[in-house]
Design a protein around this motif. Structure first.
Motif, PDB file in Angstrom:
ATOM      1  N   GLU A  89       2.348   4.188  -1.600  1.00 50.91           N
ATOM      2  CA  GLU A  89       1.009   4.143  -1.035  1.00 50.91           C
ATOM      3  C   GLU A  89       0.562   2.684  -0.940  1.00 50.91           C
ATOM      4  O   GLU A  89       0.786   1.898  -1.852  1.00 50.91           O
ATOM      5  N   ILE A  90      -0.061   2.314   0.178  1.00 50.62           N
ATOM      6  CA  ILE A  90      -0.517   0.942   0.364  1.00 50.62           C
ATOM      7  C   ILE A  90      -1.682   0.665  -0.579  1.00 50.62           C
ATOM      8  O   ILE A  90      -2.644   1.429  -0.635  1.00 50.62           O
ATOM      9  N   ASN A  91      -1.547  -0.422  -1.323  1.00 52.76           N
ATOM     10  CA  ASN A  91      -2.600  -0.869  -2.216  1.00 52.76           C
ATOM     11  C   ASN A  91      -2.455  -2.371  -2.381  1.00 52.76           C
ATOM     12  O   ASN A  91      -1.537  -2.971  -1.820  1.00 52.76           O
ATOM     13  N   LYS A 132      -8.715  -3.085   4.510  1.00 53.36           N
ATOM     14  CA  LYS A 132      -9.511  -1.918   4.094  1.00 53.36           C
ATOM     15  C   LYS A 132      -8.987  -0.643   4.758  1.00 53.36           C
ATOM     16  O   LYS A 132      -8.878   0.404   4.123  1.00 53.36           O
ATOM     17  N   ALA A 133      -8.625  -0.745   6.041  1.00 54.68           N
ATOM     18  CA  ALA A 133      -8.148   0.434   6.769  1.00 54.68           C
ATOM     19  C   ALA A 133      -6.774   0.891   6.267  1.00 54.68           C
ATOM     20  O   ALA A 133      -6.463   2.081   6.300  1.00 54.68           O
ATOM     21  N   LEU A 134      -5.944  -0.048   5.804  1.00 54.78           N
ATOM     22  CA  LEU A 134      -4.587   0.294   5.384  1.00 54.78           C
ATOM     23  C   LEU A 134      -4.505   0.914   3.989  1.00 54.78           C
ATOM     24  O   LEU A 134      -3.585   1.688   3.709  1.00 54.78           O
ATOM     25  N   VAL A 139       4.005   5.243   4.668  1.00 60.23           N
ATOM     26  CA  VAL A 139       4.926   5.080   5.787  1.00 60.23           C
ATOM     27  C   VAL A 139       4.782   6.260   6.751  1.00 60.23           C
ATOM     28  O   VAL A 139       4.684   7.407   6.337  1.00 60.23           O
ATOM     29  N   GLY A 140       4.733   5.939   8.050  1.00 61.34           N
ATOM     30  CA  GLY A 140       4.600   6.961   9.082  1.00 61.34           C
ATOM     31  C   GLY A 140       3.170   7.187   9.533  1.00 61.34           C
ATOM     32  O   GLY A 140       2.931   7.733  10.610  1.00 61.34           O
ATOM     33  N   ASP A 141       2.207   6.755   8.734  1.00 65.02           N
ATOM     34  CA  ASP A 141       0.801   6.941   9.104  1.00 65.02           C
ATOM     35  C   ASP A 141       0.429   6.057  10.289  1.00 65.02           C
ATOM     36  O   ASP A 141       0.901   4.927  10.410  1.00 65.02           O
ATOM     37  N   TYR A 155      -2.174   0.615  14.458  1.00 65.53           N
ATOM     38  CA  TYR A 155      -0.940   0.234  13.793  1.00 65.53           C
ATOM     39  C   TYR A 155      -0.217   1.483  13.321  1.00 65.53           C
ATOM     40  O   TYR A 155      -0.850   2.482  12.987  1.00 65.53           O
ATOM     41  N   LYS A 156       1.103   1.408  13.279  1.00 67.05           N
ATOM     42  CA  LYS A 156       1.893   2.445  12.641  1.00 67.05           C
ATOM     43  C   LYS A 156       2.551   1.791  11.432  1.00 67.05           C
ATOM     44  O   LYS A 156       3.137   0.708  11.544  1.00 67.05           O
ATOM     45  N   VAL A 157       2.446   2.446  10.266  1.00 61.08           N
ATOM     46  CA  VAL A 157       3.013   1.902   9.038  1.00 61.08           C
ATOM     47  C   VAL A 157       4.523   2.158   9.047  1.00 61.08           C
ATOM     48  O   VAL A 157       4.973   3.301   9.077  1.00 61.08           O
ATOM     49  N   LEU A 158       5.301   1.067   9.036  1.00 59.80           N
ATOM     50  CA  LEU A 158       6.764   1.161   9.066  1.00 59.80           C
ATOM     51  C   LEU A 158       7.378   1.081   7.677  1.00 59.80           C
ATOM     52  O   LEU A 158       8.334   1.792   7.376  1.00 59.80           O
ATOM     53  N   GLU A 159       6.859   0.181   6.842  1.00 55.57           N
ATOM     54  CA  GLU A 159       7.393   0.005   5.483  1.00 55.57           C
ATOM     55  C   GLU A 159       6.259  -0.347   4.531  1.00 55.57           C
ATOM     56  O   GLU A 159       5.320  -1.040   4.917  1.00 55.57           O
TER      57      GLU A 159
END
Length: 170
Positions: A89-91, A132-134, A139-141, A155-159
């Protein structure tokens, strides 16, 4: 009154950021204070202080060092090191590779606390529109970011990769 607001806000830092600021504070208190005291002593021994440029420069440097010590102590007083428990999870503390749909390119950012942000190094704050948005995406979102000028970027989350202490300094 402004002090109360500052005290209430937590300064979010990565573990690497905390270590960096603690090391800087230690260096200022232990090494730089002694160095500047020696410079001031040496300048005093030269006689008349009213026309002593070395003394004035040393006192200016001393004021700068003391101001930075106060700034770092205030920052570290309300520090919170981010929780790294949610893997994937992005943090704060993550390196994120994204596909920017508007510019048809891949971009990489490090998500850091606001006091560590440096756009030239690709370090963006968790409080910035993109950061803030991320937060909390995986991944994949697909993430839509509302920019300050009212436009949006997609944006598409790749990694998503948790960054170790040494890597985030690069």
């Amino acid at each position: 009154m402004a002090e109360q607001q500052t005290e209430g806000k937590k300064n979010l830092l990565t573990r690497a950021g905390l270590n960096k600021y603690e090391a800087e504070l230690h260096d200022l208190k232990v090494n730089r204070r002694q160095e500047i005291a020696a410079k001031i002593k040496e300048a005093r021994e030269q006689g008349d202080l009213s026309e002593n440029a070395e003394y004035d420069a040393a006192k200016d440097e001393q004021r700068d060092i003391e101001a930075r010590i106060v700034e770092l102590e205030a920052l570290l007083k309300n520090v919170e090191v981010v929780d790294e428990s949610n893997e994937g999870e992005i943090n704060i503390g993550c390196r994120v590779k994204l596909y920017d749909e508007e510019f048809d390119e891949e971009v990489t950012y490090y998500i850091v606390g606001s006091s560590e942000a440096n756009s030239l190094q690709g370090k963006i704050s968790n409080e910035s529109p993109v950061g803030k948005a991320l937060i909390h995406h995986m991944v994949g979102d697909e993430v839509t970011v509302e920019l300050l000028n009212g436009e949006t970027s997609k944006y598409k989350v790749l990694e998503v990769e948790r960054v170790s202490n040494n890597e985030s300094e690069a």
